[in-house]
Design a protein around this motif. Sequence first.
Motif, mmCIF file in Angstrom:
data_model
loop_
_atom_site.group_PDB
_atom_site.id
_atom_site.type_symbol
_atom_site.label_atom_id
_atom_site.label_comp_id
_atom_site.label_asym_id
_atom_site.label_seq_id
_atom_site.Cartn_x
_atom_site.Cartn_y
_atom_site.Cartn_z
ATOM 1 N N ALA A 229 0.797 -1.173 -0.126
ATOM 2 C CA ALA A 229 -0.010 0.050 0.107
ATOM 3 C C ALA A 229 0.934 1.198 -0.101
ATOM 4 C CB ALA A 229 -1.047 -0.044 1.080
ATOM 5 N N ILE A 230 0.396 2.067 -0.423
ATOM 6 C CA ILE A 230 0.952 3.746 -0.500
ATOM 7 C C ILE A 230 -0.127 4.684 -0.140
ATOM 8 C CG2 ILE A 230 2.751 3.003 -2.365
ATOM 9 C CD1 ILE A 230 0.683 4.646 -4.365
ATOM 10 N N LEU A 231 0.573 5.749 0.463
ATOM 11 C CA LEU A 231 -0.204 7.099 0.637
ATOM 12 C C LEU A 231 0.038 7.928 -0.697
ATOM 13 C CD1 LEU A 231 -1.938 8.760 2.678
ATOM 14 C CD2 LEU A 231 0.097 9.661 3.387
ATOM 15 N N TYR A 232 -0.767 8.355 -1.526
ATOM 16 C CA TYR A 232 -0.913 8.855 -2.625
ATOM 17 C C TYR A 232 -1.467 10.282 -2.560
ATOM 18 C CZ TYR A 232 -1.671 9.449 -7.686
ATOM 19 O OH TYR A 232 -1.727 10.048 -9.050
ATOM 20 N N ASP A 233 -0.735 11.354 -2.958
ATOM 21 C CA ASP A 233 -1.162 12.596 -3.326
ATOM 22 C C ASP A 233 -1.545 12.749 -4.904
ATOM 23 O OD1 ASP A 233 -1.447 15.258 -3.913
ATOM 24 O OD2 ASP A 233 0.220 16.002 -2.633
ATOM 25 N N TYR A 234 -2.850 12.677 -5.029
ATOM 26 C CA TYR A 234 -3.300 12.592 -6.617
ATOM 27 C C TYR A 234 -3.131 13.857 -7.289
ATOM 28 C CZ TYR A 234 -7.438 14.571 -4.256
ATOM 29 O OH TYR A 234 -8.480 15.316 -3.707
ATOM 30 N N GLU A 235 -3.096 14.867 -6.423
ATOM 31 C CA GLU A 235 -3.020 16.490 -7.041
ATOM 32 C C GLU A 235 -1.755 16.435 -7.770
ATOM 33 O OE1 GLU A 235 -5.482 18.264 -7.728
ATOM 34 O OE2 GLU A 235 -6.823 18.229 -6.121
#
Length: 534
Positions: A229-235
Amino acid sequence: MGPSTEWLLYLFVFTYLAFALADLPGTWELLVPNAGIASMHTAVTRFGTVVLLDRTNIGPSRRMLPRGHCRYDPSDAVLKKDCYAHSALFDPQTNQIRPLMILTDTWCSSGQFLLDGTLLQTGGAMDGFKKIRKFVPCDPTQLCDWEELKDAELANGRWYATNQILPDGSVIIVGGKAANTVEFYPPRNNGALLLPFLANVEDSQMDNLYPYVHLLPDGHLFVFANNKAILYDYESNKVIRDYPPLDGGPRNYPSAGSSVMLALNGDYLTAVVVVCGGAQYGAYIQKSIDTPANGSCGRIVATQADPVWEMEDMPFGRIMGDMVMLPTGDALIINGAQAGTQGFELASNPCLYPVLYRPDQPLGLRFMTLNPGTVPRMYHSTANLLPDGRVLIAGSNPHYFYKFNVDYPTELRIEAFSPEYLSPDRANLRPVIEEIPETWLFGEGFNVFVTVPLPVVGLVEVNLGSAPFATHSFSQGQRLVKLTVSPAVPDSNGRYRISCTAPPDGRVAPPGYYMVFAVNQGVPSVAKWVQLVT
């Protein structure tokens, strides 16, 4: 041991098991003996109706379109002129079903409700690969149907993708087979953005399909694929953090685990994600139908600085289980099998026992086995929370076409499972929402008025539940938010007034329609639909 003694022992064991099973919580109800459609994708609209959706190139369903309505597809190997319905609208209040017209193939597609209550439906196979569809729901007395957009299509074809509504009401569409990218609806100028994480799986099973995507209250996305899993900044299209791998092998399609984010509450700064079940590594590659399913669950505080997975075991190994967030904050795990993997005719030993996951209990005491059903729900089955607190169970078609004279036939029955909170002995605790604002602004205060047969003891919760798009053992966009409330105060009309505060922003609860439940001592009301707006 003599024959008579052995017979008495068998009789004792049988009697004990019969009484034990009879005491298990929860009840089952057959709603529709023949829906005509095996629902691969299921979603509950703000009118309380339920969209049932299968693939279109499945051959004949068991429900016809209205006279004069047929779809024409010269590439369809079975039905070039197809007058059978592959989608329908079900009304749980009347148990009536109305066929809907879907044109392009929705096999293993994705979906999400928009902020105005429209169901957005994206991708699929063949002629549906890049399609965008909309269903604008209506009152059950009116007619509404699918619309296939002609002025927009996906930047990348999406098959086995996941959709998630974002804080501004737009939708992100994540992954899919051979699509290691994300894109947005409404479309953004930058089109599809590469997300290499989706391609970085370590085996040829491609367990990055239907990734588990959860919007965290900090506005970033928790994205889980395979066992990572990752923590993703979609912006900014950047990975902020890599979470530690989850033990126990792959979990995503085709390994068929499931996942929920637990209820958000308090200051809304903490988000906990749970991932349960899945196939053993190699089961899909080897097409093994009898390899025992994984019974482990991992739980992680996704918002912690240095989180670790806390492991625990379910009472049963399970693949293709659906995890449904109940109004109370517990999670129901239902459907699936105890052996094999996801795919056509690749599983065996149906898991008929639902399990209740109680997140507030200590480790080792969180699982409760519930009353078993009688209908195997295998590949392509779904589970959705209804406004009355029941869980709608639909689908199961583990075959390329509809088949009935086999061990696990195409399933056209629709059932409802009622958790223990709907048992008759708790009816005197069940609240009724008498008055509630229909539209909420972020952060505003307001009052909710309820009645309860018995005097209120303790706090009455007011909880928001989203209406997700359920498919392939994961409910896209599923969310439960517990509001900040004051103790219930009796008024002169025999009601209780509860002062509430709406969620602070779209990161905690994206704008849109929600089911709102009052929960008294673990017993939820029938929900009212409200719209959360900016």
